[in-house]
Structures are given as C-alpha cells and as structure tokens.
Write a protein that holds these residues in place. Sequence first.
Motif, PDB file in Angstrom:
ATOM      1  N   ARG A  82      38.913  44.899  35.116  1.00 22.20           N
ATOM      2  CA  ARG A  82      38.101  44.885  33.898  1.00 22.20           C
ATOM      3  C   ARG A  82      36.999  43.835  33.982  1.00 22.20           C
ATOM      4  O   ARG A  82      35.861  44.073  33.550  1.00 22.20           O
ATOM      5  CB  ARG A  82      38.989  44.618  32.683  1.00 22.20           C
ATOM      6  N   ALA A  83      37.321  42.674  34.540  1.00 25.73           N
ATOM      7  CA  ALA A  83      36.308  41.630  34.694  1.00 25.73           C
ATOM      8  C   ALA A  83      35.179  42.092  35.611  1.00 25.73           C
ATOM      9  O   ALA A  83      34.003  41.794  35.372  1.00 25.73           O
ATOM     10  CB  ALA A  83      36.953  40.355  35.233  1.00 25.73           C
ATOM     11  N   ARG A  84      35.507  42.842  36.652  1.00 26.72           N
ATOM     12  CA  ARG A  84      34.473  43.342  37.567  1.00 26.72           C
ATOM     13  C   ARG A  84      33.540  44.318  36.854  1.00 26.72           C
ATOM     14  O   ARG A  84      32.323  44.304  37.086  1.00 26.72           O
ATOM     15  CB  ARG A  84      35.136  44.005  38.779  1.00 26.72           C
ATOM     16  N   GLU A 108      32.917  44.337  33.616  1.00 26.69           N
ATOM     17  CA  GLU A 108      32.174  43.616  32.582  1.00 26.69           C
ATOM     18  C   GLU A 108      31.133  42.676  33.170  1.00 26.69           C
ATOM     19  O   GLU A 108      30.165  42.313  32.498  1.00 26.69           O
ATOM     20  CB  GLU A 108      33.150  42.839  31.708  1.00 26.69           C
ATOM     21  N   HIS A 109      31.308  42.245  34.422  1.00 21.71           N
ATOM     22  CA  HIS A 109      30.380  41.303  35.060  1.00 21.71           C
ATOM     23  C   HIS A 109      29.964  41.864  36.425  1.00 21.71           C
ATOM     24  O   HIS A 109      30.503  41.459  37.466  1.00 21.71           O
ATOM     25  CB  HIS A 109      31.036  39.931  35.225  1.00 21.71           C
ATOM     26  N   PRO A 110      29.024  42.781  36.462  1.00 20.79           N
ATOM     27  CA  PRO A 110      28.638  43.432  37.726  1.00 20.79           C
ATOM     28  C   PRO A 110      28.162  42.462  38.798  1.00 20.79           C
ATOM     29  O   PRO A 110      28.247  42.770  39.992  1.00 20.79           O
ATOM     30  CB  PRO A 110      27.510  44.388  37.298  1.00 20.79           C
ATOM     31  N   TRP A 111      27.651  41.280  38.390  1.00 21.54           N
ATOM     32  CA  TRP A 111      27.145  40.321  39.365  1.00 21.54           C
ATOM     33  C   TRP A 111      28.242  39.767  40.279  1.00 21.54           C
ATOM     34  O   TRP A 111      27.954  39.186  41.343  1.00 21.54           O
ATOM     35  CB  TRP A 111      26.461  39.149  38.644  1.00 21.54           C
ATOM     36  N   LEU A 112      29.515  39.963  39.922  1.00 21.58           N
ATOM     37  CA  LEU A 112      30.602  39.470  40.768  1.00 21.58           C
ATOM     38  C   LEU A 112      30.583  40.112  42.152  1.00 21.58           C
ATOM     39  O   LEU A 112      31.096  39.528  43.120  1.00 21.58           O
ATOM     40  CB  LEU A 112      31.956  39.742  40.096  1.00 21.58           C
TER      41      LEU A 112
END
Length: 609
Positions: free
Chosen positions: A58-60, A62-66
């Motif tokens: 989910r974090a990936r 929500e934060h595509p820059w990761l």
Amino acid sequence: MRATFVNLVQSLNLASHAMARRDHAVSVVRWTLLLVPMAIAVGTLCAAFLWSLDAATRARFEHPWLLFLLPVGGAGVGWLYHRLGRSVEGGNNLIVEQIHEPGGGVPLRMAPLVFLGTIVTHLLGGSAGREGTAVQLGGSLASAVAGWFRLDPPSVRIILMAGVAAGFGAVFGTPLAGALFALEVLAVGRVEYSALVPCLVAGLVGDWTCQAWGIHHAAYAVARFAPAGQGLLFEPGLLLKAALAGVAFGLASLVFAEANHVLGGWLKKIIPYGPARPAIGGLAVIGLVYLLGTRAYLGLGVWSLIPGDPTIAGFFQHGADSWSWAIKMLFTVVTLSAGFKGGEVTPLFFIGAALGHALAAPLGVPVDLFAALGFVAVFAGAANTPLACTIMGIELFGAGAAVPIAVACFVAYACSGHNGIYLSQRVAVPKRSRSILPPDLTLRDARALRPSADLSIIFAPRHLKGSTMTQTHHVTSREIGMIRIYLKPADKAPRALSKSRWGAKPLYRALVTQAKADGIMNAVAHHTHYGFSNHGPVRENGAEISDPHLTMCVELIGSKDQLELFCRAQGALLADKVIVYKHLEHWHVGPGELAHEDASPDQLAAEAD
C-alpha cells in the motif's frame, strides 16, 4: 507344562506390545511438544510478515517515488547479506540441502534477514513472491529447535520438513498443500512419507495460527462446472484441452527457471561483488517500467489500487490480455536473478493465471477454470511438485475441478524436464525412462551434465564446411597417483577444519575443500548405494531416507608426494579410514598440425601461409 509355556509366551507378547505402545505414546507426546510451539511461532511470524507485506504494498502505491530507491534498497540488503548472511544466501536450497544431509544446520539469522529483505523488495517495487520468505522462516526456526533439543539427524530432517510445511501452509492458507509440498519438494519423483504426520500437524497449526491473528487470504472465484449431484468435472474434450494447456504451462515453467538460473549465474560472473548486483538489477527494473510505460508488473500482482492493472484476481474474469504472463516473467527474472529477496511462487501464480487466461479463448474453454489451472500448474512444473499443487488447486478452487487440475499439473510436471527453481532438489525417479542420470543427482548437477551445442562450425572458414578434418596432436605423459578414502557421509570434520560458526561440515566436503586449498589436481566425492567397507556390515541406501552410515568415497588425484603430504597433514581424521593408492599416468594433449582429407594442396598451402 505346555499350557504354562503358552501362557508365558502370551504374557511376554503382551508385555512387548504394551512396551511398544508406551514408546509410541512417548514419541507422540515428544513430537507434539516440539511441533506445536514451533508451528505456532512460524504461523505468528508469517502473520506478521503478511501484514507487513500488505502495508509495504500500500505504501508503494501511495508513494510512487519509492521505486527510485530500489537500487539503493537492494544494495543495502545485499550489503547486509554480504556482511552477516553469507551462510544463508542459499535460501530455500540451503534448507533442502540440510534436510538431505543434516550438518551445520540453518542459521537462525536467516529469519530476520529474509523478512527484512523481502519487505524492502516489495516496498520499493521489486517483482518477487513471498513463499521463499515463509519457507525460510519455518526452516530457520525449525533448525533452531533441533539445535536446542539436540535432535539426531533423522529427527532434524523431520522437523525441518515440518517447518517448511508450517511456513508454506500459513503464507498461502493451504495447510494440506503445505504438508505435501514439504514432503515432495526434496526429490523429483519421490515423496518422503517418514514425515507425513508431523508435516500435516505443522501445516494445520501454522495455518490456524496465521488466521487467528486476523490474516485473510485472497479468494478466487471459479464457477462450479460440475452439475449438482454429479461430483467431479469429467469431460473428455475439456480434459484434452487441459492437457494441451499443461504443455504450455510446463514450457513456461521451464523457461522461467532456466532464465532465472542463466541470468543469475551470468550476473554473478561479471559482477562478483554481491551488493552491486541488486543495485544494477534495480536500475534495470526502473528501465523496464519506463520502457513499457507501466508499473502494473511490480510487486506481488495479487491486487492493485490502480483500476485496469492486470492482477491474479483479474485473470479469472473475461477480458483481452495475451502477454501479461511474459512481461511478468521478465520483471520477475530480472528482480530475482539480481539478488532481491522474496520468492518465485506468487509470480508463478500470476504467470500461470495470465497464461491460462490467454489460452482460454483460442481453446474455447471457461476463462476462470483455465486461469485456475495455470495458477497451480506452472508452479507444479517449476517446483516439480505436481501432487502438492493438485491439492493446492482443490483447496483454493474446490474439489469439483480436481480432475482437470490434476491433468494440467501432471502434464506440466512432465514437460518441465529435469529443471526447476530449487536446484538442490534430487532426481529420485527420472521423468523420462531413457534418462541416464546417476541416482540422487541434484538438479544443479543435472544442468551441468547437459551437452552444449557446438556452434564452431558456424564460424569455420567457408571452404572447410562439410570437409572431413583430422587433428594431429602431441601427447606427453607424467607419473601421478590416485588415492581413494572410504568413509561415511555422516562423518563430521572438526570445527577448525570446517571454518563454520554454525556446526561441523561433513568430513568428505572438508577433505575436498582442503585438497583444493593444497593444490591437488582433482578431488571428488562419490556416493555409494550398496556395499561395505573395512569389514563392516553390508548397507543399502533406503528408498525414502538415505543411510548416513553407508560407505562413500573421496577420490584425490595428484603427485604421489602431494598425496602423501596431504594424508600426513590430515592423519588424525584418516587414521581409521580405508585408503587405497593407485599409480596413474597423466596425459597432456598439446596442439599439433592441422590436416584434412578433402582440402586441396593449394588450400593447404594457403593455410600454411
């Protein structure tokens, strides 16, 4: 008098029967006290892992820059393994090797390292799975339990298999498949029935524990094709199409496994420094994302927050998607061969379901059924576990489709050849009757035995193609010798010679390693399957469990002076061994003059110039 004798015999028989039952009851209690807490711990760790994996995914989203941190994160995990985890880099293959030949054990540090490494892979966008982490969690905890209670080698084998069953059953919610997977994955064509009940108990307890923590597994909708009251789905036309699809599934699993091994070996060869490989692999994944213009093939592929992305669940629905299986295979091979942690199984589920979806329309079959067949059959071919995958299909999709599931899995297994994702698997029963393979050869060695194509004729001068050529060479000889040292597979080397912090290495491995260090020309170890040594009893390798007391041979070839020096240096280890010396001649074949029968004198003169 006779009645008294009969009564005495009956009393003795009853006493013997009661003692046997008592020993059996003690064994059951002992194994219960070992297996249940171990499986609960494995199920708990798998629950924590699945929760963390879901949060990372989910974090990936929500934060595509990761994604741009993937090379950095891969290098960091690679550095941790380089400094702290060299003894566990074998992963699942290390566990399989330890089950076959219990020795140094599976270090407990494998659990936190693979847990962290897999979460980093999925948080930053690597295309990997999760079964590798679960199996390694189970194997490392089981090995720790074996060390704490000082279990003997046969018991170590059983508890390691139970740890694998607990991890696999918990992470996929398929306890029966987990139990059978642990019994079947060790050797191609053989099931280890000795651990049947322990693996079943561990698989069930691990799955129950994981569910008790509130973890829910994905459900896949497959229609009930068998009419009510008719039981199993059994339509000859449909089963024939399932077999045809099974061929495609088996070939896909073969391509996946071989591509992973070839690319991984090539990267290790050109980039010896471990942390650098995932850094370059991360850059390659980012390049693929921008080359194809999609991030849909990152991560597990079980679900997506982006509408329209291909997912495993989506392949059970109607729609046009012909190439997702190949693209996912590309992303996964690049990720795993570069050294990112995770596993192969969930990507294989994706590849199989996508390929089944793509084949459904040309074959004129139900999409959801063939997505289900591919889901388990590609894994069956890649892991060489057709029985476990058939049971998994029944657990996930219902018993009504058991027959087409079995057909697809069995055909995929037959078509994948002597290859697979776990190179430490041994070939117990070759897939082809004409295969000439040594008994219990590993898939790693089977790959090495394959003949490679001779492409030299392509680059030969045009006037030489098709001509009959002969070579004249010079042969020089020198005297050397060979010694054969006969010992047991279970013999252990001292820790000082093993150079291991986790236990003693088998003596035959230590001798071969030391011979290499001493500059001896050749050193190999041969397993035997029947015979005796040093006036001992005749022993035979069992069908299910190898005999740790069966004789094996370490063969060293070198100069006589070298061999004598080696035996003196290792005298304390070799004092009670049978050692045979044999005189040999070593031939060196050097280049000579080239001659070929079909060449003209003018051509020969031109070549000489």
